[in-house]
Design a protein around this motif. Structure first.
Motif, PDB file in Angstrom:
ATOM      1  N   GLU A  36       0.941  -1.238   0.394  1.00 59.74           N
ATOM      2  CA  GLU A  36      -0.028   0.452   0.443  1.00 59.74           C
ATOM      3  C   GLU A  36       0.790   1.555  -0.075  1.00 59.74           C
ATOM      4  O   GLU A  36       0.695   1.956  -0.818  1.00 59.74           O
ATOM      5  CB  GLU A  36      -1.282   0.103   1.329  1.00 59.74           C
ATOM      6  N   GLU A  39       1.922   1.855  -3.744  1.00 62.91           N
ATOM      7  CA  GLU A  39       1.374   2.115  -4.329  1.00 62.91           C
ATOM      8  C   GLU A  39       0.744   3.755  -4.337  1.00 62.91           C
ATOM      9  O   GLU A  39       0.331   4.264  -4.738  1.00 62.91           O
ATOM     10  CB  GLU A  39      -0.703   1.452  -3.443  1.00 62.91           C
ATOM     11  N   ASP A  71      -5.130   2.781   3.489  1.00 66.59           N
ATOM     12  CA  ASP A  71      -4.987   1.208   3.112  1.00 66.59           C
ATOM     13  C   ASP A  71      -3.650   1.309   4.067  1.00 66.59           C
ATOM     14  O   ASP A  71      -3.370  -0.134   4.900  1.00 66.59           O
ATOM     15  CB  ASP A  71      -4.668   1.511   1.723  1.00 66.59           C
TER      16      ASP A  71
HETATM   17 MG   LIG Z   1      -4.280   0.900  -2.170  1.00 70.06          MG
END
Ligand SMILES: [Mg+2]
Length: 125
Positions: A36, A39, A71
């Protein structure tokens, strides 16, 4: 109940209702944190400072950033909840360490990592 306790319970209930404890080993949760975080990083790939300034005032872009921050936070909280870490205490302790590593006198206006101070001291000697 503080808000961290409240959101921790919400995440725990969310995962337990789906029988996900079996998928949440320390390794897999650490992978979740890293994935995450990457990302989030990907949103800034190849962006100039000007691009990023524009992103920060673009509601759609801010939504994407907010989702990735959430996240990362979700996996941090889930790791701490599953394996009994007190995230706030961990951060408080780490900030004490950071205060020692990065004194204001040494670090104000500088982005030098603490382990480079020794090298700087050697260079100055
Ligand atoms: Mg994500």
């Amino acid at each position: 109940m503080d808000s961290l306790t409240s959101i921790t319970r919400k995440i725990q209930n969310f995962c337990e209702a789906r029988d996900w404890d079996k998928y949440h080993s320390p390794k897999d949760l650490a992978i979740g944190i890293s994935t995450e975080a990457n990302e989030l990083l990907d949103l800034f790939r190849f962006k100039t400072m000007e691009d990023m300034d524009k992103m920060m005032s673009d509601e759609a872009k801010r939504r994407l950033i907010s989702d990735e921050l959430a996240d990362v936070f979700y996996f941090l909280i889930r790791f701490a909840q599953m394996y009994k870490f007190d995230l706030l205490a961990s951060l408080e302790e780490k900030m004490v360490t950071n205060e020692k590593r990065y004194s204001i006198e040494r670090s104000r206006g500088s982005n030098v990592k603490y382990d480079q101070f020794l090298n700087e001291d050697k260079d100055e000697a």
